[in-house]
Design a protein around this motif. Sequence first.
Motif, PDB file in Angstrom:
ATOM      1  N   ILE A 148       0.846  -1.206   0.000  1.00 60.43           N
ATOM      2  CA  ILE A 148       0.000   0.000   0.000  1.00 60.43           C
ATOM      3  C   ILE A 148       0.876   1.249   0.000  1.00 60.43           C
ATOM      4  O   ILE A 148       0.614   2.215  -0.731  1.00 60.43           O
ATOM      5  N   SER A 149       1.926   1.217   0.800  1.00 62.70           N
ATOM      6  CA  SER A 149       2.835   2.360   0.894  1.00 62.70           C
ATOM      7  C   SER A 149       3.537   2.624  -0.431  1.00 62.70           C
ATOM      8  O   SER A 149       3.721   3.783  -0.830  1.00 62.70           O
ATOM      9  N   VAL A 150       3.927   1.565  -1.127  1.00 64.56           N
ATOM     10  CA  VAL A 150       4.587   1.728  -2.434  1.00 64.56           C
ATOM     11  C   VAL A 150       3.626   2.352  -3.446  1.00 64.56           C
ATOM     12  O   VAL A 150       4.023   3.198  -4.256  1.00 64.56           O
ATOM     13  N   LEU A 151       2.355   1.956  -3.396  1.00 61.51           N
ATOM     14  CA  LEU A 151       1.359   2.544  -4.295  1.00 61.51           C
ATOM     15  C   LEU A 151       1.242   4.047  -4.046  1.00 61.51           C
ATOM     16  O   LEU A 151       1.232   4.850  -4.992  1.00 61.51           O
ATOM     17  N   LEU A 152       1.163   4.435  -2.775  1.00 66.04           N
ATOM     18  CA  LEU A 152       1.087   5.857  -2.436  1.00 66.04           C
ATOM     19  C   LEU A 152       2.383   6.573  -2.818  1.00 66.04           C
ATOM     20  O   LEU A 152       2.359   7.711  -3.285  1.00 66.04           O
ATOM     21  N   ALA A 153       3.504   5.871  -2.636  1.00 63.90           N
ATOM     22  CA  ALA A 153       4.805   6.445  -3.007  1.00 63.90           C
ATOM     23  C   ALA A 153       4.874   6.718  -4.499  1.00 63.90           C
ATOM     24  O   ALA A 153       5.530   7.679  -4.940  1.00 63.90           O
ATOM     25  N   SER A 154       4.189   5.896  -5.297  1.00 60.44           N
ATOM     26  CA  SER A 154       4.216   6.089  -6.757  1.00 60.44           C
ATOM     27  C   SER A 154       3.562   7.411  -7.138  1.00 60.44           C
ATOM     28  O   SER A 154       4.000   8.080  -8.083  1.00 60.44           O
ATOM     29  N   PHE A 155       2.505   7.800  -6.412  1.00 57.44           N
ATOM     30  CA  PHE A 155       1.869   9.094  -6.677  1.00 57.44           C
ATOM     31  C   PHE A 155       2.841  10.234  -6.363  1.00 57.44           C
ATOM     32  O   PHE A 155       3.002  11.166  -7.158  1.00 57.44           O
ATOM     33  N   ILE A 156       3.464  10.149  -5.189  1.00 53.21           N
ATOM     34  CA  ILE A 156       4.371  11.211  -4.755  1.00 53.21           C
ATOM     35  C   ILE A 156       5.540  11.344  -5.721  1.00 53.21           C
ATOM     36  O   ILE A 156       5.897  12.446  -6.149  1.00 53.21           O
ATOM     37  N   SER A 157       6.148  10.211  -6.079  1.00 55.95           N
ATOM     38  CA  SER A 157       7.278  10.230  -6.996  1.00 55.95           C
ATOM     39  C   SER A 157       6.869  10.786  -8.355  1.00 55.95           C
ATOM     40  O   SER A 157       7.587  11.607  -8.952  1.00 55.95           O
ATOM     41  N   TYR A 158       5.724  10.367  -8.849  1.00 56.14           N
ATOM     42  CA  TYR A 158       5.250  10.824 -10.152  1.00 56.14           C
ATOM     43  C   TYR A 158       5.067  12.342 -10.170  1.00 56.14           C
ATOM     44  O   TYR A 158       5.511  13.020 -11.105  1.00 56.14           O
ATOM     45  N   PHE A 159       4.422  12.868  -9.142  1.00 53.07           N
ATOM     46  CA  PHE A 159       4.172  14.311  -9.090  1.00 53.07           C
ATOM     47  C   PHE A 159       5.472  15.099  -8.952  1.00 53.07           C
ATOM     48  O   PHE A 159       5.639  16.149  -9.577  1.00 53.07           O
ATOM     49  N   LEU A 160       6.406  14.607  -8.148  1.00 49.34           N
ATOM     50  CA  LEU A 160       7.677  15.308  -7.975  1.00 49.34           C
ATOM     51  C   LEU A 160       8.450  15.393  -9.290  1.00 49.34           C
ATOM     52  O   LEU A 160       9.000  16.447  -9.635  1.00 49.34           O
ATOM     53  N   TRP A 161       8.501  14.276 -10.019  1.00 48.59           N
ATOM     54  CA  TRP A 161       9.239  14.272 -11.282  1.00 48.59           C
ATOM     55  C   TRP A 161       8.494  15.012 -12.389  1.00 48.59           C
ATOM     56  O   TRP A 161       9.110  15.549 -13.319  1.00 48.59           O
ATOM     57  N   LEU A 162       7.172  15.069 -12.288  1.00 49.02           N
ATOM     58  CA  LEU A 162       6.409  15.787 -13.297  1.00 49.02           C
ATOM     59  C   LEU A 162       6.703  17.286 -13.232  1.00 49.02           C
ATOM     60  O   LEU A 162       6.650  17.983 -14.258  1.00 49.02           O
ATOM     61  N   PHE A 163       7.029  17.774 -12.044  1.00 50.97           N
ATOM     62  CA  PHE A 163       7.427  19.178 -11.911  1.00 50.97           C
ATOM     63  C   PHE A 163       8.607  19.490 -12.829  1.00 50.97           C
ATOM     64  O   PHE A 163       8.690  20.572 -13.410  1.00 50.97           O
ATOM     65  N   VAL A 164       9.527  18.525 -12.948  1.00 51.11           N
ATOM     66  CA  VAL A 164      10.709  18.723 -13.798  1.00 51.11           C
ATOM     67  C   VAL A 164      10.296  18.906 -15.255  1.00 51.11           C
ATOM     68  O   VAL A 164      10.732  19.836 -15.936  1.00 51.11           O
ATOM     69  N   GLY A 165       9.437  18.000 -15.745  1.00 48.75           N
ATOM     70  CA  GLY A 165       8.994  18.095 -17.130  1.00 48.75           C
ATOM     71  C   GLY A 165       8.197  19.355 -17.409  1.00 48.75           C
ATOM     72  O   GLY A 165       8.373  20.004 -18.454  1.00 48.75           O
ATOM     73  N   LEU A 166       7.329  19.742 -16.470  1.00 48.43           N
ATOM     74  CA  LEU A 166       6.484  20.915 -16.674  1.00 48.43           C
ATOM     75  C   LEU A 166       7.271  22.217 -16.617  1.00 48.43           C
ATOM     76  O   LEU A 166       6.768  23.267 -17.047  1.00 48.43           O
ATOM     77  N   THR A 167       8.493  22.150 -16.117  1.00 47.90           N
ATOM     78  CA  THR A 167       9.341  23.343 -16.098  1.00 47.90           C
ATOM     79  C   THR A 167       9.653  23.812 -17.517  1.00 47.90           C
ATOM     80  O   THR A 167      10.048  24.962 -17.728  1.00 47.90           O
ATOM     81  N   SER A 168       9.438  22.931 -18.500  1.00 52.82           N
ATOM     82  CA  SER A 168       9.638  23.315 -19.910  1.00 52.82           C
ATOM     83  C   SER A 168       8.671  24.422 -20.342  1.00 52.82           C
ATOM     84  O   SER A 168       8.884  25.077 -21.363  1.00 52.82           O
ATOM     85  N   PHE A 169       7.607  24.635 -19.581  1.00 54.35           N
ATOM     86  CA  PHE A 169       6.719  25.757 -19.855  1.00 54.35           C
ATOM     87  C   PHE A 169       7.435  27.093 -19.610  1.00 54.35           C
ATOM     88  O   PHE A 169       7.064  28.116 -20.172  1.00 54.35           O
TER      89      PHE A 169
END
Length: 265
Positions: A148-169
């Motif tokens: 369960i913790s790994v599933l929740l961790a996947s959300f956190i990790s995804y959002f943190l790394w998505l910030f990097v990609g969205l910085t292209s804006f």
Amino acid sequence: MKGKKYLSSFTNAIKTGMVYKFELYMWGINALIAIFMYYYLWRSIFENQSEIHGFTLESMVTYIIVATLINNLLPRWHWGEIANLIRSGDIVMELVKPYNLILKFYFWQMGTGTLFFAMTLVPFIMIGIYFFHLQPPASLLHLLITVISVLLASFISYFLWLFVGLTSFYTTNVWGVYTTMMGINLFLTGTLIPLEFMPDWLEKIIYILPWQNTVYTPVSIYLGKISGLALIKVLVIQIIWSILLYLILNFYYKLGLKRLVVQGG
């Protein structure tokens, strides 16, 4: 119907990964090489000590193996795809499609991570048991909570790394942001070293940041270092961070769309 589109993204990622299995094999080999390197490093550290900060050599090696598996399962490579879509202008085509782009990439990344996990789990466990005396989870309950913790961790990790990609804006080159994030991710998640080995002042700072919830928390649950009501507490903290990061990310994403500048012809 939208749920089927996201499920299709998940399954398509697995199919694509099966076509390019060599890349996944190399990914797994690199992870194994890292584990062997960490093992010999920690073996030399534990040479004259049986326990350090509550870790024995066996529990430390178990920590390394489980942390490596979880870290490779968590989504993070989507940042480049998002950045390329923004720079090329192809994101405009994605925006008119009947799905949430953020969710689409999440399921795609989880499909890739799941395939890697499935392909490496058994070999990692066999090698871990044979060479490193890999320890089992503290209990069946701890194993369930770890999942369960790994599933929740996947959300956190995804959002943190998505910030990097969205910085292209906001900039045409996000490589510097990526390299900074990579260093922060390895250090603050506890992938390289358990947080117990950090200076007290730094450990306190790390605990109030989201990164340690991605790797350190699920591994600590697996090892039984978190038990009782504390299990519920850490899951609640992960849920709060998931919601908070999503809200911040959504704002960051919509703000970026308003200033979208398409490059290319």
